[in-house]
Motif scaffolding. Structure first.
Motif, PDB file in Angstrom:
ATOM      1  N   GLN A 316      51.268  38.972  30.566  1.00  0.00           N
ATOM      2  CA  GLN A 316      51.545  38.138  31.892  1.00  0.00           C
ATOM      3  C   GLN A 316      52.710  38.476  32.557  1.00  0.00           C
ATOM      4  OE1 GLN A 316      49.705  35.451  32.182  1.00  0.00           O
ATOM      5  NE2 GLN A 316      48.532  36.255  30.545  1.00  0.00           N
ATOM      6  N   TYR A 319      51.191  40.640  35.288  1.00  0.00           N
ATOM      7  CA  TYR A 319      50.694  39.869  36.458  1.00  0.00           C
ATOM      8  C   TYR A 319      51.893  39.528  37.489  1.00  0.00           C
ATOM      9  CZ  TYR A 319      46.094  38.356  34.702  1.00  0.00           C
ATOM     10  OH  TYR A 319      44.912  38.579  34.261  1.00  0.00           O
ATOM     11  N   HIS A 338      53.819  32.148  38.907  1.00  0.00           N
ATOM     12  CA  HIS A 338      53.295  32.429  37.878  1.00  0.00           C
ATOM     13  C   HIS A 338      54.538  32.860  36.639  1.00  0.00           C
ATOM     14  CE1 HIS A 338      50.319  33.510  35.267  1.00  0.00           C
ATOM     15  NE2 HIS A 338      50.726  34.794  34.771  1.00  0.00           N
ATOM     16  N   HIS A 342      54.588  30.754  33.518  1.00  0.00           N
ATOM     17  CA  HIS A 342      54.400  31.470  32.355  1.00  0.00           C
ATOM     18  C   HIS A 342      55.666  30.939  31.465  1.00  0.00           C
ATOM     19  CE1 HIS A 342      55.551  34.957  29.659  1.00  0.00           C
ATOM     20  NE2 HIS A 342      54.265  34.732  29.394  1.00  0.00           N
ATOM     21  N   GLY A 391      44.010  30.093  32.260  1.00  0.00           N
ATOM     22  CA  GLY A 391      43.755  30.121  33.574  1.00  0.00           C
ATOM     23  C   GLY A 391      42.345  29.267  33.879  1.00  0.00           C
ATOM     24  N   SER A 400      48.300  29.847  39.869  1.00  0.00           N
ATOM     25  CA  SER A 400      49.090  30.987  40.057  1.00  0.00           C
ATOM     26  C   SER A 400      48.528  32.495  40.038  1.00  0.00           C
ATOM     27  CB  SER A 400      50.306  30.970  39.302  1.00  0.00           C
ATOM     28  OG  SER A 400      49.847  31.052  37.725  1.00  0.00           O
ATOM     29  N   LYS A 401      47.551  32.310  38.901  1.00  0.00           N
ATOM     30  CA  LYS A 401      46.797  33.467  38.834  1.00  0.00           C
ATOM     31  C   LYS A 401      45.698  33.710  39.989  1.00  0.00           C
ATOM     32  CE  LYS A 401      46.400  34.297  33.990  1.00  0.00           C
ATOM     33  NZ  LYS A 401      45.790  34.379  32.840  1.00  0.00           N
ATOM     34  N   ALA A 420      42.585  42.440  37.526  1.00  0.00           N
ATOM     35  CA  ALA A 420      43.403  41.271  37.258  1.00  0.00           C
ATOM     36  C   ALA A 420      42.391  40.279  36.583  1.00  0.00           C
ATOM     37  CB  ALA A 420      44.258  40.760  38.386  1.00  0.00           C
ATOM     38  N   SER A 424      42.244  38.776  32.758  1.00  0.00           N
ATOM     39  CA  SER A 424      42.493  37.187  32.660  1.00  0.00           C
ATOM     40  C   SER A 424      41.195  36.838  31.702  1.00  0.00           C
ATOM     41  CB  SER A 424      42.352  36.404  33.891  1.00  0.00           C
ATOM     42  OG  SER A 424      41.045  36.181  34.705  1.00  0.00           O
ATOM     43  N   THR A 427      42.013  37.398  28.310  1.00  0.00           N
ATOM     44  CA  THR A 427      43.141  36.411  28.188  1.00  0.00           C
ATOM     45  C   THR A 427      42.667  35.551  27.540  1.00  0.00           C
ATOM     46  OG1 THR A 427      44.513  37.089  30.087  1.00  0.00           O
ATOM     47  CG2 THR A 427      45.103  35.023  29.033  1.00  0.00           C
TER      48      THR A 427
END
Lengths: 499, 117
Positions: A316, A319, A338, A342, A391, A400-401, A420, A424, A427
């Motif tokens: 993260q 990111y 983010h 986070h 997300g 934010s992502k 990205a 995710s 993730t």
């Protein structure tokens, strides 16, 4: 309008708290009360600053009134404390998380002996972090980074078992090298500009042709702060140090320490002092993309809950770095948003892992299963944190992502945007592993008698999960104007000033 | 004698420290590496302030002393801070080393492998 005289309180309150705790350690309850109310008071203080600050206002406090010597050399002689939009933004996050963590620790830290030492070190770390945020002086920034780091080395070793001591040693040696590199960068900058004040430095650097030496300084500072931020390839200490610490400290380290000491310092130095040169933009984006990938892929194969979360932190941070590296207003806003998200969901998830450990006595996910029936609050808040991390709309992490990815597309970095998105998805895979193996499925017999965690721990978990669920509301224009926009404006105004 | 020689020596000292941290297996030697690297940086900080024939930065009532003839006093103040921080780091590392020795019965870093993966 608020007076500049209360700015030093952000460092003075936790320092005084740490001292008083050591003094009154024998009196029952004093460490708990001081440890909770010091961060709480500073959180209220930072809200006050947020509400009273005018647009683009900078509050400057000269320590010991040394600013009066301005006329001697035409330079600022003493140390300055500066509060602007970005500082307030970070202060709010740090002190909010610290407050929640302190409330949580009241019950949790009864597992360890000598609770007062924990609160003492905790407040010292907080003093260091707040100092990093409010200082306007590069050498002073180094000093506060060291205060926070030293306290965090000691907190990682708090359990004093084999594992903790080893992780702490690794962390302390790597952190020590990072500090030396930062100091060397500061010395080079001082010998070139003749000042350690960041605003002065920016003016001098902007008005002169850069020597090749500046590339050495970039390298030194980026490596030093990158080590503190745990960017790949400087991440080796984090997956050991963060899981070894007690759960509240893991939450502090992953949630705010790597951001205050790493991301904030990088943003402050490279945006405000150097004016964000093009090379730095490229380096941040490349390192960010690598961090994203390495963190997420290694997290997939972890079975220790805290270790998985630690690798996820590296991912993260990637990111955030990519968002900063884009350098457009949208990218920076995505990065800062983010960062906020986070801190919230990663602190929440680490506190949850601590709650599971507190109730069930293990953090190996292979041994868990079906805990959601026995621990409804813990599993519910983990789900909120996990959804925000993965997300899933409408949780805060999604927005934010989304902003970061949109900013990447806007700036024509199509490959990075695809990367990205791919990361995710990974993730989602690794965070589902936590919810699936720990909380769903059949309950094991040995967990038949476990109880939900105590009230104060539940309250802090619920508060943080509410922020994770409703964090997206920060993007409403009126709220954004007071909270996010001033911070973005500070960084934008720095671009193009220096090299 | 080249004027850059002291700086080069500083960097050599720093490299020795980093080499000790990276290559040595004994915890005490690693800590010594950290200390050596730290001294190299402190030395460098003092050298930045040095000026050939410079005098200490104190003004006098009885004689005229130009600021140009003084050495830069700020790094002297900074290096004191830096030394104190270094002392704290070293003390902490040594305390850790003692505790590690108590747990493992050895100073060899390669035999401490609780943390893998």
């Amino acid at each position: 309008m608020i007076s500049a005289g209360i700015v030093p309180l952000f460092v003075a309150i936790p320092l005084a708290g740490a001292f008083l705790i050591a003094l009154f350690k024998r009196i029952k309850g004093i460490p708990d009360i001081l440890g909770v109310f010091a961060p709480g008071g500073m959180f209220i203080l930072s809200i006050l600053f947020l509400l009273k600050m005018e647009i683009a206002q900078r509050i400057i406090y000269n320590i010991g009134n040394w600013g009066g010597f301005n006329e001697v050399l035409g330079r600022i002689v003493g140390i300055q404390l500066v509060i602007d939009g970005l500082t307030i933004f970070m202060l709010l996050i740090v002190n909010f998380v610290a407050f929640i963590v302190a409330v949580y620790s009241v019950n949790y830290m009864t597992r360890y002996t000598e609770k007062w030492q924990f609160y003492c070190l905790f407040l010292l770390m907080l003093a260091g972090m707040n100092g990093v945020l409010i200082t306007g002086d590069l050498f002073n920034l180094f000093v506060f980074v060291e205060i926070a780091s030293l306290a965090s080395y000691a907190l990682v070793a708090f359990g004093t078992e084999k594992r903790e001591l080893e992780a702490s040693f690794k962390y302390a040696v790597m952190g020590g090298i990072a500090s030396l590199l930062i100091l060397m960068g500061v010395i080079f900058l001082y010998s070139y500009t003749g000042t350690v004040n960041m605003a002065d430095m920016a003016v001098i650097l902007a008005g002169s042709q850069q020597p090749a030496l500046m590339y050495l300084v970039f390298g030194l500072l980026l490596t030093g702060f990158g080590l503190k931020a745990a960017m790949v390839p400087f991440h080796a200490w984090l997956p050991d140090a963060h899981p070894s610490a007690p759960a509240p400290i893991s939450a502090m380290l992953s949630g705010v320490l790597i951001k205050a000491l790493g991301v904030y310092a990088i943003a402050r130095v490279f945006f405000t002092v150097f004016g964000f040169p093009h090379q730095i933009s490229i380096i941040l984006m490349i390192l960010g993309a690598i961090s994203m990938g390495v963190g997420a892929l290694v997290a997939l194969r972890q079975w220790d809950m805290k270790r998985l979360l630690a690798y996820s932190s590296i991912s993260q941070i990637g990111y955030i770095m990519v968002g900063l590296g884009i350098g457009t207003p949208l990218g920076i806003m995505g990065a800062l948003f983010h960062l906020f998200n986070h801190s919230m969901f990663k602190s929440l998830l680490f506190l949850d892992s601590g709650a599971v450990e507190y109730a069930a006595g293990t953090r190996d996910m292979k041994e868990m299963g079906g805990l959601s029936r026995k621990l409804p609050v813990t599993s519910g808040s983990t789900l909120a944190g996990a959804m925000s991390l993965a997300g899933i709309p409408p949780f805060a992490g999604f927005w934010s992502k989304l902003i970061i990815i949109v900013a990447l597309v806007e700036a024509n970095h199509m490959k990075l945007a695809a990367w990205a998105v791919l990361m995710s998805i990974i993730t989602i895979a690794y965070i589902l592993k936590v919810t699936r193996f720990a909380f769903l499925g059949a309950l094991r017999d040995r967990f038949a008698n476990i109880k939900e965690v105590p009230l104060l721990m539940r309250i802090s978990l619920i508060l943080l999960s509410l922020v994770c669920i409703f964090g997206g509301l920060l993007l409403i224009p009126e709220v954004r104007e007071t909270f996010l926009e001033p911070a973005v404006r500070v960084l934008i105004s720095g671009i193009g000033g220096g090299v | 004698m080249n004027a850059y020689m002291p700086y080069v020596l500083c960097m050599i000292l720093f490299s020795i420290g980093v080499y000790a941290i990276l290559a040595k297996r004994n915890i005490i030697k690693i800590i010594l590496g950290v200390v050596i690297a730290e001294y190299a940086v402190n030395l460098f900080l003092v050298l930045v302030a040095y000026k050939v024939g410079g005098r200490s930065a104190i003004f006098s009532e009885t004689q005229v002393i130009l600021p140009e003839s003084m050495v830069d006093p700020l790094p002297h103040a900074l290096v004191l801070t830096s030394i104190v921080i270094g002392l704290a780091t070293t003390a902490f590392l040594i305390a850790l080393a003692i505790r590690l020795y108590g747990k493992y019965g050895t100073f060899d870093i390669t035999r401490m492998r609780e943390l893998r993966g």
